[in-house]
Design an enzyme around this catalytic site. Structure first.
Site, PDB file in Angstrom:
ATOM      1  N   ASP A  49       0.797  -1.237   0.000  1.00  0.00           N
ATOM      2  CA  ASP A  49       0.000   0.000   0.000  1.00  0.00           C
ATOM      3  C   ASP A  49       0.830   1.288   0.000  1.00  0.00           C
ATOM      4  O   ASP A  49       0.336   2.332   0.444  1.00  0.00           O
ATOM      5  CB  ASP A  49      -0.936   0.044   1.220  1.00  0.00           C
ATOM      6  CG  ASP A  49      -2.119  -0.896   1.087  1.00  0.00           C
ATOM      7  OD1 ASP A  49      -2.050  -1.824   0.261  1.00  0.00           O
ATOM      8  OD2 ASP A  49      -3.107  -0.721   1.816  1.00  0.00           O
ATOM      9  N   CYS A  88      -4.302  -5.809  -3.304  1.00  0.00           N
ATOM     10  CA  CYS A  88      -3.188  -6.667  -2.884  1.00  0.00           C
ATOM     11  C   CYS A  88      -3.196  -8.025  -3.571  1.00  0.00           C
ATOM     12  O   CYS A  88      -2.208  -8.432  -4.185  1.00  0.00           O
ATOM     13  CB  CYS A  88      -3.235  -6.885  -1.376  1.00  0.00           C
ATOM     14  SG  CYS A  88      -3.327  -5.381  -0.389  1.00  0.00           S
ATOM     15  N   HIS A 145      -0.709 -12.405  -0.894  1.00  0.00           N
ATOM     16  CA  HIS A 145      -1.694 -11.744  -0.037  1.00  0.00           C
ATOM     17  C   HIS A 145      -1.873 -12.562   1.237  1.00  0.00           C
ATOM     18  O   HIS A 145      -2.141 -13.760   1.187  1.00  0.00           O
ATOM     19  CB  HIS A 145      -3.026 -11.605  -0.769  1.00  0.00           C
ATOM     20  CG  HIS A 145      -4.078 -10.922   0.041  1.00  0.00           C
ATOM     21  ND1 HIS A 145      -3.919  -9.641   0.532  1.00  0.00           N
ATOM     22  CD2 HIS A 145      -5.301 -11.324   0.457  1.00  0.00           C
ATOM     23  CE1 HIS A 145      -4.993  -9.294   1.202  1.00  0.00           C
ATOM     24  NE2 HIS A 145      -5.848 -10.297   1.177  1.00  0.00           N
TER      25      HIS A 145
END
Length: 507
Positions: A49, A88, A145
């Protein structure tokens, strides 16, 4: 020793010295030869992120990223790099298996272990491919992820301690009791934090003796929500945080499909609570915390015997809105969501601080074939993307294809060096000219003078799409060709009344 004895031994000593010198020289030459022919190690740094709020990308004037900045100066800084998908799971699946979502059918979020074997069995993950070709593969933190390792991919994977972090919410902002929506310092020791443990694992691996080349993956979670980290990184920021540039009524010229991706509720809540500055401060602090831990690993590499033969690749899985386009988080096909930090440093190619920048639009789909070529490995036949070794040698070398970002089947954004063209599943479009409009404030899709630009960029959108893989979906939070009814509901709203109701959120 008597002089006579010395004179007797002298020829023997001379011979021994000469032989020893020859053997030593040959040994050193052999070591150098092995080094020259050795496969490089790989230090693979994944960040979660992180947008362009770094020093080396200039996304925010108060960003504190000295370690990322020095890596960018040593290698090639891809200043126009974009994610495979602005979320993600699909981005990481695409990068680590080397396949675009529109080829794999893996569009939304998945529980990795529940994806059908009939799907994943066609692909080989990047660490597993290196492991199959003589490498030891080590991993820690968030690579795929989530932090669960796929056992066949790794020789070893860090099991973290899971210490609970304590939030000092009174020193920042928190929405109710939501642990995820916290924007404040923590009060724990540094070593309690997951990213510190991940970096320490990387340091440990770099301190070992290795009889095989290694692929070391270090997955840094911050600045992912919650935006929490040690107090010292908040204290290092100035008293007043500079907000990003935001245009009032920015969404009036974008299609409904695009508006549906903007989460106006977050923006409205933050402004109602007068919390945006706390959010921005916390995001910057978490970026600085990520940089700190990455710096620890880079320092360990520099101090190790592997510094001259280790390729470093650093990337973030997608960008992150901080109020731009009235959005918070990712999940859009706009610049702040797709643009990512991306650096590759190969000490065998690069030397000295040269500030090499590649301004070509590149996609993270190129990571798999690039690392394979640098390691002298053959990529699996199915792998998408193009090796960037030519750009590592000459950052001005052109790329044939622009960068494509996918968010749900039918939604695609194409980015070249100047323009972004986006087409949604309902055929609505956006076009932005980054040469004059870096904030993407003016949608030029109806500008007749740019019809040729639109046509050329549209030509890169896939004509055939793999069907959505439905088994294993963990989160499906996008309006796309497989969920058109959500957009129909969105379009059938009483828009004049709705816009009047939410006008404070748009202004």
């Amino acid at each position: 020793m008597h002089q006579g004895t010395y004179m007797f031994l002298r020829p023997f000593v001379v011979v021994v010295v000469a032989v020893t010198a020859t053997l030593l020289t040959n040994s050193l030459l052999a070591v150098e030869s092995r080094k020259a022919n050795a496969k490089p190690n790989v230090l693979f740094i994944a960040i979660d992120d992180m947008n362009d709020w770094t020093g080396f990308l200039g996304g925010h004037p108060q960003a504190m990223t000295p370690n990322l900045d020095r890596l960018a100066k040593r290698g090639v800084n891809f200043t126009n790099a974009h994610c495979i998908a602005p979320a993600c799971s699909p981005c990481r699946l695409g990068l680590l298996y080397g396949v675009q979502p529109f080829h794999s059918g893996l569009y939304p979020f998945y529980d990795h272990g529940k994806i059908p074997k009939a799907v994943l069995g066609k692909y080989t993950s990047l660490p597993k491919h290196f492991r199959n070709n003589g490498y030891h593969a080590y991993g820690a933190g968030k690579i795929f992820h989530g932090s669960k390792a796929m056992p066949d991919d790794w020789d070893d994977y860090l099991k973290q301690s899971g210490v609970k972090l304590n939030y000092a919410s009174e020193l920042g902002y928190q929405q109710g009791k939501s642990a995820k929506m916290a924007f404040c310092p923590t009060t724990n020791e540094l070593a309690d934090h997951p990213d510190h443990q991940v970096a320490s694992y990387g340091i440990d691996v770099l301190s070992r003796e290795h009889d095989q080349p290694f692929f070391l993956a270090v997955g840094i979670v911050k600045p992912h929500l919650a935006f929490v980290c040690p107090q010292q990184f908040f204290d290092a920021l100035p008293e007043k945080i500079t907000p990003p540039l935001i245009r009032r009524n920015d969404l009036v010229d974008v299609p409904f499909a695009a508006r549906a991706m903007a989460n106006l509720n977050d923006d409205y809540r933050f402004r109602t609570d007068e919390a945006w500055e706390n959010v921005h401060r916390s995001y910057l602090a978490c970026i600085a915390w990520a940089d700190f831990n990455i710096g620890r690993v880079l320092d360990a590499l520099d101090a190790s015997p592997y510094a001259d033969n280790t390729v470093v690749v650093l990337w973030s899985d997608h960008g992150y809105h901080q109020g731009e386009k009235r959005s918070f988080r990712k999940f859009s096909l706009w610049e702040e969501s797709t643009r990512v930090p991306f650096v590759i440093f190969d000490p065998r190619i690069h030397s000295g601080a040269a500030n090499r920048e590649c301004k070509e639009a590149v996609s993270l789909i190129h990571v798999y074939p690039t690392l394979c070529e640098l390691a002298g490995l053959q990529s699996p036949d199915y792998v998408d993307g193009t090796s960037l070794v030519a750009q590592l040698r000459d950052p001005g070398a052109p790329l044939v294809e622009p960068a494509i970002t996918t968010w749900g089947r039918g939604n695609y954004s194409v980015r070249d060096e100047r323009f972004r063209f986006t087409r949604y599943f309902d055929e609505s479009t956006e076009l932005y000219d980054h040469e004059v409009d870096p904030n993407e404030w003016n949608n030029l899709t109806d500008d007749a003078s740019l019809a040729k630009v639109k046509s050329e960029l549209a030509g890169h959108i896939p004509g055939e799409e793999a069907p959505l893989v439905r088994e294993g979906i963990a989160l499906w939070n996008v309006i796309d060709a497989d969920r058109p009814e959500r957009l129909k509901s969105f379009e059938q709203k009483d828009w004049p009344a709705w816009l009047e109701k939410i006008r404070p959120r748009l202004e």
